[in-house]
Enzyme design. Structure first.
Site, PDB file in Angstrom:
ATOM      1  N   GLU A 184      68.014  35.390  24.857  1.00  0.00           N
ATOM      2  CA  GLU A 184      67.167  34.186  24.488  1.00  0.00           C
ATOM      3  C   GLU A 184      67.958  33.432  24.198  1.00  0.00           C
ATOM      4  O   GLU A 184      67.442  32.729  24.162  1.00  0.00           O
ATOM      5  CB  GLU A 184      65.684  34.990  24.304  1.00  0.00           C
ATOM      6  CG  GLU A 184      66.093  35.155  22.338  1.00  0.00           C
ATOM      7  CD  GLU A 184      66.265  36.611  22.944  1.00  0.00           C
ATOM      8  OE1 GLU A 184      67.665  37.134  21.794  1.00  0.00           O
ATOM      9  OE2 GLU A 184      65.749  37.039  23.739  1.00  0.00           O
ATOM     10  N   ASP A 198      94.115  10.166  43.718  1.00  0.00           N
ATOM     11  CA  ASP A 198      94.698   9.067  43.829  1.00  0.00           C
ATOM     12  C   ASP A 198      96.283   8.806  43.837  1.00  0.00           C
ATOM     13  O   ASP A 198      96.370   9.776  42.357  1.00  0.00           O
ATOM     14  CB  ASP A 198      93.810   7.983  43.764  1.00  0.00           C
ATOM     15  CG  ASP A 198      93.680   7.106  42.431  1.00  0.00           C
ATOM     16  OD1 ASP A 198      94.149   8.164  40.978  1.00  0.00           O
ATOM     17  OD2 ASP A 198      92.842   5.975  42.157  1.00  0.00           O
ATOM     18  N   ASN A 216      66.718  42.110  18.158  1.00  0.00           N
ATOM     19  CA  ASN A 216      67.601  41.069  18.366  1.00  0.00           C
ATOM     20  C   ASN A 216      67.872  39.673  18.470  1.00  0.00           C
ATOM     21  O   ASN A 216      68.976  39.529  18.174  1.00  0.00           O
ATOM     22  CB  ASN A 216      66.633  40.792  19.925  1.00  0.00           C
ATOM     23  CG  ASN A 216      67.138  40.925  21.472  1.00  0.00           C
ATOM     24  OD1 ASN A 216      68.249  41.800  21.054  1.00  0.00           O
ATOM     25  ND2 ASN A 216      66.851  40.278  22.592  1.00  0.00           N
ATOM     26  N   ASP A 255      71.420  37.903  17.880  1.00  0.00           N
ATOM     27  CA  ASP A 255      71.631  36.888  18.322  1.00  0.00           C
ATOM     28  C   ASP A 255      72.585  36.028  17.335  1.00  0.00           C
ATOM     29  O   ASP A 255      73.306  35.147  17.917  1.00  0.00           O
ATOM     30  CB  ASP A 255      70.836  36.362  19.277  1.00  0.00           C
ATOM     31  CG  ASP A 255      70.340  37.106  21.133  1.00  0.00           C
ATOM     32  OD1 ASP A 255      71.335  37.180  21.183  1.00  0.00           O
ATOM     33  OD2 ASP A 255      69.658  36.757  21.331  1.00  0.00           O
TER      34      ASP A 255
END
Length: 907
Positions: free
Chosen positions: A330, A372, A742, A746
């Protein structure tokens, strides 16, 4: 009548992709505009004036205003910056964000008071706002690079019917078809013009053709019956096109096309719209759907196992939703946005403005750079490279004659005159006798392609009187024209007859230098009696060839080093230029590029897609290519599996800039080129590019770290949940525990954008590899499950947490072990080396992971932990925890070593 061979429908049937249709439209529009202008160049001037409805000397103000109202402003189509709310909406266009929004909606439907709804909503909000703000700020920075002054042009108009026409300055946007424009040195050409009169006119067409040197236009006087046959309007001697500029001379011309109807506009108009998917876009999509597929497989399995073993299907559904959240990275949109934003800030310090954030990672993945020649490999200025006698040996006397010719001419000096003067001024060892005075001048014209000065060399017999023994005529010009007038040549200080054999020899010397990419002029002299003060073209006869001047746009001093540095980092440089093949080959050889066979645009035109893909892979230098061919070369390289960058600054580069995975331009480029680019350099320098590439790889590496960390860890977690659900009579962890765990994990990874990469990772390009990520998940993820299961056994047998009444203790023990092992994986995965010993994370990563681990250990002992169903653990638990974590690190390092040997990859 419509040309059925080149209509967009003919070139791109409806079944073809959007990119193919847009390219075909660009080709059709450009060819149609070219044919129209070629026809105008062949039409007598008087007829062109009648066709444009121009009375000749100019339009009246009223007629000009009416045409402006009818035809619109003289501006080309260009990309408009989206409104802020459109940019904000696009910032949320991510498959993971869609999944999180869906899961939050389901959780809210089940329980509006569920704190998980607030957690997920906060993640989504922060991620989108962070991406929006960085891209919005970057777009603003790019917009400030546009010129703030209004460009004007001199137009001849009547104030009213019957009045005398007068010249006046008007904004270029107000130029209309039929206007008569006056041009002088330094002017931008405001529209497509058919020349009515021209004198000594040279025009820089680099923005359209890529040719570095200015081109000469035909001298035109009162009656002009039209140009010789030509299919390329850029080469027509009586046309001046929008986007070019005047370097010398004067001219008047009638406007035959404005805005999007110009040759410039025909190329720009087809570049507006959705740009093609890049390597980054395709990679993110593949990885996203890989992880979503894992989620779609694992969540129903977990739901079914929980429902069947526990009998509570409603609780099983909620747990399945929590598992879905656990499997979803997430924070990926937020981590990617933070990574890209940090990369953009770092690159801005290195004189690079990032317009499209995703381009940073494409920058790092780039393995082919098409560029170029002018201004990138060369200094974009003309210098005198060598001055040679008739035998091809360096001779100071030739330089002295050239200097006198350039110094004493009274007309506007061109770039080659200035190069001669600059060289003599800089070279102190070269002494030019200053005792000369100008007697007369025979000016340059484009029919003769030469100019002459007549000088008197003065000697002093005494302090009061001076006498001039003779006059010296010095002629400088095109080799063919000057040689045709020579009867003698200078040979080691002696004047000898120029025999047919010697003429062939000196012609060969000039041609040899032309083949080396040098522009060659001849210098000749003639001694005349000092009996008159005026001279004519007829006196340019019986000349003595002194030698040759050879000019070039010199390579940049650091170009060779920069090219070697790019090659060392796995980037192949291919030169794609509109300039001629001889010049391109010479410059490339000078900077150390292995030229091989130079492929021209005519060859590219005749190849189909497969043939061009094969040719592009083995070709280093493409010359005399038009805008459509440049874009075809880029797409051919992409079909060959390359991530392609394109560096250009002209309208002729815009299509290729949009089609490339990363389009790179400079702040001095034309607006269309800057709008088509993803990245803008504040210096046209390959060294700046090298730094940008390293930053791109750093950004990409840190993003891949997060994806592999979270994907493998979440997969291992869910695997553990599946095993526990099958054998334990209660939920091994509550849905809220999974969410908090979680989220904490994270947060520990939010410092990943500030981590460093191992030097060996930065040495070669990196690409998204969905299969590699899937393989990584399958091999690395279950390692954590091994120690999750040992923790289950310890909690079940050692601490007797084996009943529904003691499930809180079981859940607390697994919560701490799971969070700490997940957080440690940050250090295990971030490097191929042994963590903490051979490679240490950056300070922000060390601090963040330590803080999250401390939070995880403390949480069960706090009122917050109690409120979500956790409880304090006995002190005897922690030796088991330390042993588990150490064993986990050792096993992970062993598997890592085996994995790298087996698959030769890690991050």
């Amino acid at each position: 009548m419509t040309d059925t061979l080149t209509t967009p429908e003919r070139l791109a049937p409806p079944g073809r992709s959007r990119r193919e249709r847009r390219t075909a439209e660009l080709e059709a529009r450009t060819r149609a505009a070219g044919r129209r202008l070629a026809q105008i160049s062949r039409t007598p001037a008087a007829q062109v004036l009648r066709d444009t409805g121009s009375p000749g000397p100019g339009l009246t103000r009223a007629e000009a205003a009416a045409r402006l109202e009818r035809d619109g402003a003289n501006v080309v189509a260009h990309e408009r910056t989206p409104r802020w709310y459109v940019q904000l909406a696009k910032a949320y266009g991510n498959p993971f964000i869609a999944v999180l929004v869906f899961l939050a909606g389901v959780m809210h439907w089940q329980d509006p008071a569920d704190p998980g709804v607030l957690i997920l909503s906060t993640m989504v909000l922060i991620s989108g706002v962070l991406r929006f703000w960085q891209e919005y700020r970057s777009a603003k920075s790019a917009a400030t690079l546009k010129a703030l002054v209004t460009t004007t042009t001199r137009v001849r108009r009547y104030t009213a019917e019957g009045s005398t026409p007068s010249s006046r300055e008007v904004p270029m946007e107000q130029v209309v078809r039929g206007d008569v424009i006056q041009l002088a040195a330094g002017d931008l050409v405001p529209a497509d013009l058919r020349l009515l009169t021209a004198k000594d006119l040279t025009v820089s067409q680099a923005a359209l053709s890529g040719e570095s040197l200015p081109v000469s236009k035909a001298d035109t006087r009162a009656i002009d019956l039209g140009q010789q046959e030509t299919d390329d309007p850029v080469e027509a001697g009586n046309l001046c096109l929008m986007g070019t500029s005047v370097t010398s001379g004067t001219a008047t011309g009638v406007v035959v096309a404005t805005g999007s109807d110009t040759y410039f506009g025909s190329m720009a108009g087809s570049l507006v719209g959705a740009r093609p998917q890049t390597n980054f876009d395709n990679g993110v999509r593949r990885v996203s759907f890989l992880l979503i597929k894992f989620m779609l497989v694992m969540v129903p399995v977990v739901f079914a196992v929980n429902g069947l073993t526990k009998g509570d299907w409603n609780e099983a559904f909620l747990f399945g939703i929590a598992v879905a959240v656990g499997l979803t990275p997430e924070m990926l949109p937020m981590v990617v946005s933070a990574n890209l934003a940090r990369g953009a800030v770092a690159m801005s310090r290195r004189k690079v403005v990032v317009k499209r954030l995703n381009a940073i990672q494409d920058f790092g993945a780039m393995d082919v750079l098409c560029t170029d020649k002018t201004g990138t490999l060369t200094e974009d200025r003309i210098v005198l490279d060598r001055y040679l006698d008739a035998h091809g040996q360096e001779d100071d006397e030739v330089l002295q004659y050239a200097y006198l010719n350039s110094h004493f001419q009274t007309g506007l000096r061109n770039l080659m005159d200035q190069a001669v003067l600059d060289l003599v001024d800089e070279a102190e060892e070269i002494v030019v006798d200053a005792r000369f005075t100008l007697v007369d001048e025979i000016p340059f014209d484009f029919a003769r392609r030469r100019m002459s000065v007549v000088l008197s060399r003065t000697t002093y017999a005494d302090a009061e009187a001076a006498r001039s023994a003779e006059h010296t005529l010095i002629t400088k010009g095109a080799v063919e024209e000057v040689l045709a007038l020579c009867t003698h040549m200078t040979d080691r200080g002696q004047r000898i007859e120029l025999t047919a054999e010697l003429r062939e020899q000196v012609t060969r010397i000039a041609q040899d230098h032309n083949r080396k990419g040098l522009r060659v002029l001849a210098v000749a002299t003639r001694s005349l009696p000092a009996t008159r003060g005026t001279y004519t073209v007829a006196d340019e006869d019986q000349l003595t060839l002194a030698g040759f001047l050879a000019f070039l746009d010199p390579p940049k001093a650091d170009a060779a080093r920069a090219l070697r540095a790019l090659a060392d980092k796995g980037i192949a440089v291919k030169v794609v230029t509109g300039d001629n093949e001889l010049v391109a080959a010479r410059v490339c050889a000078d900077v150390g590029i292995v030229v091989g066979e130079v492929v021209t645009g005519a060859v590219v035109e005749d190849l189909d897609g497969g043939e061009l893909t094969e040719l592009a892979a083995r070709t280093t230098v493409f010359a005399k290519v038009n805008p459509v061919q440049k874009a075809r070369i880029v797409r051919a390289l992409q079909r060959g599996g390359h991530t392609v960058g394109f560096l250009g600054d002209g309208i002729n580069d815009a299509a290729a800039l949009r089609d490339a995975d990363v389009g790179i331009s400079v702040d001095t480029a034309v607006d269309i080129a800057k709008e088509s680019a993803d990245i803008i350099l504040l210096e046209k320098d390959l060294t700046v590019l090298e730094q940008g590439v390293l930053q791109g790889r750093q950004t990409f590496g840190n993003t891949i770290k997060y994806i592999k960390m979270t994907a493998s860890s979440n997969f291992g977690n869910v695997f553990s949940v599946l095993v526990a659900s099958a054998f334990i009579p209660f939920q091994p962890m509550l849905p809220l525990h999974l969410l908090v765990q979680n989220l904490s994990y994270d947060i520990s990874q939010l410092a990943t954008p500030w981590d460093r990469m191992d030097p060996e990772y930065l040495r070669k390009p990196r690409n998204w590899d969905a299969r590699g990520i899937g393989r990584f998940m399958v091999f690395i993820g279950p390692i954590s499950s091994v120690f999750d299961i040992t923790t289950f056994l310890v909690m079940w047998h050692v601490f007797s947490a084996n009943t529904v009444g003691s499930q809180s203790l079981f859940q607390s023990g697994w919560f701490i072990e799971g969070l700490l092992s997940q957080t440690l994986i940050v250090h295990m995965i971030r490097t191929r080396r042994i963590p903490f010993i051979q490679s240490r994370a950056s300070v922000p990563v060390m601090v963040m992971t330590a803080a999250v681990m401390a939070f995880g250990i403390a949480l069960p002992f706090t009122p917050l932990g109690a409120s979500i169903g956790l409880q304090p653990l006995p002190m005897s638990y922690f030796p088991w925890l330390i042993g588990t974590l150490l064993a986990y690190c050792v096993l992970t390092q062993l598997v890592k070593t085996w994995f790298i040997r087996r698959f030769d990859s890690w991050l």
